[in-house]
Write a protein that holds these residues in place. Structure first.
Motif, PDB file in Angstrom:
ATOM      1  N   ALA A   1      -8.343 -11.851   4.648  1.00  0.00           N
ATOM      2  CA  ALA A   1      -9.774 -11.736   4.939  1.00  0.00           C
ATOM      3  C   ALA A   1     -10.401 -13.119   5.123  1.00  0.00           C
ATOM      4  O   ALA A   1     -11.260 -13.309   5.988  1.00  0.00           O
ATOM      5  CB  ALA A   1     -10.468 -10.981   3.814  1.00  0.00           C
ATOM      6  N   GLY A   2      -9.986 -14.074   4.322  1.00  0.00           N
ATOM      7  CA  GLY A   2     -10.499 -15.434   4.477  1.00  0.00           C
ATOM      8  C   GLY A   2     -10.132 -16.024   5.820  1.00  0.00           C
ATOM      9  O   GLY A   2     -10.963 -16.708   6.463  1.00  0.00           O
ATOM     10  N   ARG A   3      -8.929 -15.788   6.265  1.00  0.00           N
ATOM     11  CA  ARG A   3      -8.539 -16.264   7.595  1.00  0.00           C
ATOM     12  C   ARG A   3      -9.361 -15.583   8.681  1.00  0.00           C
ATOM     13  O   ARG A   3      -9.788 -16.216   9.654  1.00  0.00           O
ATOM     14  CB  ARG A   3      -7.052 -16.007   7.820  1.00  0.00           C
ATOM     15  CG  ARG A   3      -6.121 -16.869   6.977  1.00  0.00           C
ATOM     16  CD  ARG A   3      -4.690 -16.415   7.180  1.00  0.00           C
ATOM     17  NE  ARG A   3      -3.741 -17.256   6.463  1.00  0.00           N
ATOM     18  CZ  ARG A   3      -2.460 -16.961   6.317  1.00  0.00           C
ATOM     19  NH1 ARG A   3      -1.973 -15.840   6.851  1.00  0.00           N
ATOM     20  NH2 ARG A   3      -1.658 -17.771   5.653  1.00  0.00           N
ATOM     21  N   ALA A   4      -9.565 -14.267   8.536  1.00  0.00           N
ATOM     22  CA  ALA A   4     -10.337 -13.536   9.544  1.00  0.00           C
ATOM     23  C   ALA A   4     -11.787 -14.016   9.601  1.00  0.00           C
ATOM     24  O   ALA A   4     -12.409 -14.005  10.678  1.00  0.00           O
ATOM     25  CB  ALA A   4     -10.291 -12.036   9.242  1.00  0.00           C
ATOM     26  N   LEU A   5     -12.316 -14.445   8.459  1.00  0.00           N
ATOM     27  CA  LEU A   5     -13.688 -14.953   8.423  1.00  0.00           C
ATOM     28  C   LEU A   5     -13.800 -16.382   8.929  1.00  0.00           C
ATOM     29  O   LEU A   5     -14.904 -16.919   9.030  1.00  0.00           O
ATOM     30  CB  LEU A   5     -14.236 -14.865   6.995  1.00  0.00           C
ATOM     31  CG  LEU A   5     -14.482 -13.455   6.452  1.00  0.00           C
ATOM     32  CD1 LEU A   5     -14.842 -13.505   4.978  1.00  0.00           C
ATOM     33  CD2 LEU A   5     -15.598 -12.771   7.246  1.00  0.00           C
ATOM     34  N   GLY A   6     -12.655 -17.009   9.215  1.00  0.00           N
ATOM     35  CA  GLY A   6     -12.677 -18.364   9.749  1.00  0.00           C
ATOM     36  C   GLY A   6     -12.732 -19.458   8.703  1.00  0.00           C
ATOM     37  O   GLY A   6     -13.116 -20.596   9.020  1.00  0.00           O
ATOM     38  N   LEU A   7     -12.370 -19.157   7.458  1.00  0.00           N
ATOM     39  CA  LEU A   7     -12.356 -20.189   6.436  1.00  0.00           C
ATOM     40  C   LEU A   7     -11.287 -21.223   6.757  1.00  0.00           C
ATOM     41  O   LEU A   7     -10.216 -20.898   7.275  1.00  0.00           O
ATOM     42  CB  LEU A   7     -12.089 -19.577   5.058  1.00  0.00           C
ATOM     43  CG  LEU A   7     -13.105 -18.564   4.533  1.00  0.00           C
ATOM     44  CD1 LEU A   7     -12.692 -18.076   3.148  1.00  0.00           C
ATOM     45  CD2 LEU A   7     -14.497 -19.158   4.496  1.00  0.00           C
ATOM     46  N   SER A   8     -11.577 -22.469   6.444  1.00  0.00           N
ATOM     47  CA  SER A   8     -10.631 -23.547   6.722  1.00  0.00           C
ATOM     48  C   SER A   8      -9.422 -23.433   5.806  1.00  0.00           C
ATOM     49  O   SER A   8      -9.498 -22.869   4.710  1.00  0.00           O
ATOM     50  CB  SER A   8     -11.298 -24.905   6.547  1.00  0.00           C
ATOM     51  OG  SER A   8     -11.703 -25.086   5.198  1.00  0.00           O
ATOM     52  N   ALA A   9      -8.297 -23.983   6.281  1.00  0.00           N
ATOM     53  CA  ALA A   9      -7.068 -23.931   5.483  1.00  0.00           C
ATOM     54  C   ALA A   9      -7.218 -24.635   4.132  1.00  0.00           C
ATOM     55  O   ALA A   9      -6.780 -24.099   3.107  1.00  0.00           O
ATOM     56  CB  ALA A   9      -5.915 -24.531   6.280  1.00  0.00           C
TER      57      ALA A   9
END
Length: 304
Positions: free
Chosen positions: A199-207
Motif C-alpha cells: 500500500a505504501g508503494r501504491a501511495l507513492g511513498l519513497s523507498a
C-alpha cells in the motif's frame, strides 16, 4: 444565530485518529514486552547488574583509592588494608586496575556493537528491499566474511595494524556485521510482502520512508536481541585478545591483560588475587548480559 450557538472544534477533535491508534498500540506493546521481561527474574537481575557495572565504569575515577598506573614498592603483595585486592607483579593496585578495566571492557563491548549493528542493519535493509543483482552481490560478500576463521583473522589484522583500543573496536566490528545483515535481510524479505508495504508503494511513498519508517521498526526485535548478545561476545573477544597479548596494550588496564598475568603456575596457585578478581568480573558481566539477552528474546517473541 446566537454567539452561544457557535461551537468551535476542540484540538482533541482535530487530532489524527490514526496517529492516536498507532501511539496507543505502541504503548500497549511496550507494556506487554516490559511485563514479560519483568517476569523473567534472571533477566531482571542481569539488567540490574549490567546497569550497576555501567555506573561503576562511569564513576571509576571516584572509586579508585590509587592510580592504576602508580608503581609501589610492594610487588605481588597480598590483599591488605591499603591495597584491598593486593598488588600485581610490578606493584600496581589491583582494585584500582580492576575498576578502571571495567571502562575498557564495556567501552569495547558497546562501541563494537553500535558500529557493526548500524552497518549490518543498513546493509541488510538495502539488500533485502532492493533485491536483484545487488542482493546477490551483497550476500556473496557476506558469505565471504563469514567464511573467515574469526579469531585467526582478527589476530592477523591486529598484529599488522598494531594493538590499540581503537583497532580492537574497528576490527571486531568489521568482522561481526554479516550476522546482523543476514538477520535483517531475512526479516525484511518477509515483511516487504505484507499489504501495508504494498500500500505504501501504491501511495507513492519513497523507498527510504518505507524502509526506515515502516520496515525497520518491525524488524527491531531480532536486532536488539542480537546486539545484546553481541556486547557479551565483544567483551569476551577483547579479553581473549588481551590475554594473548594482542589486545589493549599495557599499561592500560583491561580484564584480559590482567588475566594474562596468571599464565604461570605460581600465580595460579599462590597468588589468586592477581587473576580471580578479573576472571570473576568477566564471568559476572558476560552472564548478566546474556541473561538480559535471554529475557529480551523471550519478551520480544511474537509467539507470545
Amino acid at each position: 444565530m446566537n454567539a452561544t450557538e457557535l461551537s468551535w472544534p476542540s484540538p482533541a477533535n482535530n487530532a489524527d485518529p490514526d496517529a492516536e491508534v498507532v501511539q496507543e498500540s505502541a504503548e500497549s506493546y511496550f507494556k506487554q514486552v516490559s511485563a514479560r521481561f519483568a517476569r523473567n527474574k534472571p533477566a531482571v537481575i542481569g539488567l540490574a547488574i549490567t546497569l550497576f557495572l555501567i555506573l561503576v565504569a562511569l564513576l571509576a575515577p571516584l572509586l579508585i583509592p590509587h592510580s592504576p598506573y602508580a608503581v609501589t614498592a610492594f610487588f605481588s603483595a597480598p590483599p591488605s588494608g591499603e591495597h584491598w585486592l593486593g598488588t600485581d607483579q610490578v606493584g600496581r593496585d589491583v582494585w584500582s586496575r580492576l575498576i578502571m578495566a571495567s571502562r575498557v571492557s564495556l567501552l569495547v563491548g558497546f562501541s563494537t556493537v553500535a558500529i557493526y549493528v548500524s552497518l549490518g542493519t543498513l546493509i541488510g535493509l538495502v539488500s533485502a528491499y532492493v533485491g536483484g543483482w545487488l542482493d546477490m552481490i551483497v550476500m556473496r560478500i557476506t558469505d565471504m566474511f563469514m567464511a573467515f576463521p574469526f579469531l585467526m583473522v582478527i589476530l592477523v589484522v591486529v598484529s599488522a595494524l598494531g594493538a590499540s583500543l581503537q583497532t580492537i573496536i574497528c576490527v571486531l566490528a568489521l568482522f561481526s556485521w554479516p550476522t546482523v545483515a543476514r538477520l535483517v535481510r531475512s526479516s525484511v524479505l518477509s515483511l516487504k510482502q505484507l499489504d501495508y508495504v504494498k500500500a505504501g508503494r501504491a501511495l507513492g511513498l519513497s523507498a527510504p520512508r518505507i524502509v526506515f519508517r515502516h520496515l525497520l521498526p518491525n524488524a527491531m526485535g531480532p536486532i536488539i536481541v542480537n546486539a545484546t548478545f553481541g556486547i557479551a561476545n565483544a567483551i569476551l573477544s577483547e579479553a581473549g585478545l588481551s590475554f594473548l597479548g594482542m589486545g589493549v596494550p599495557p599499561p592500560t588496564a583491561s580484564w584480559g591483560n590482567m588475566l594474562s598475568d596468571a599464565q604461570s603456575l605460581t600465580v595460579l596457585t599462590d597468588q589468586p588475587w592477581l587473576w580471580v578478581p578479573a576472571g570473576s568480573m568477566l564471568l559476572i558481566t558476560v552472564l548478566a548480559i546474556n541473561f538480559v539477552g535471554d529475557g529480551l528474546r523471550d519478551a520480544l517473541d511474537p509467539k507470545e
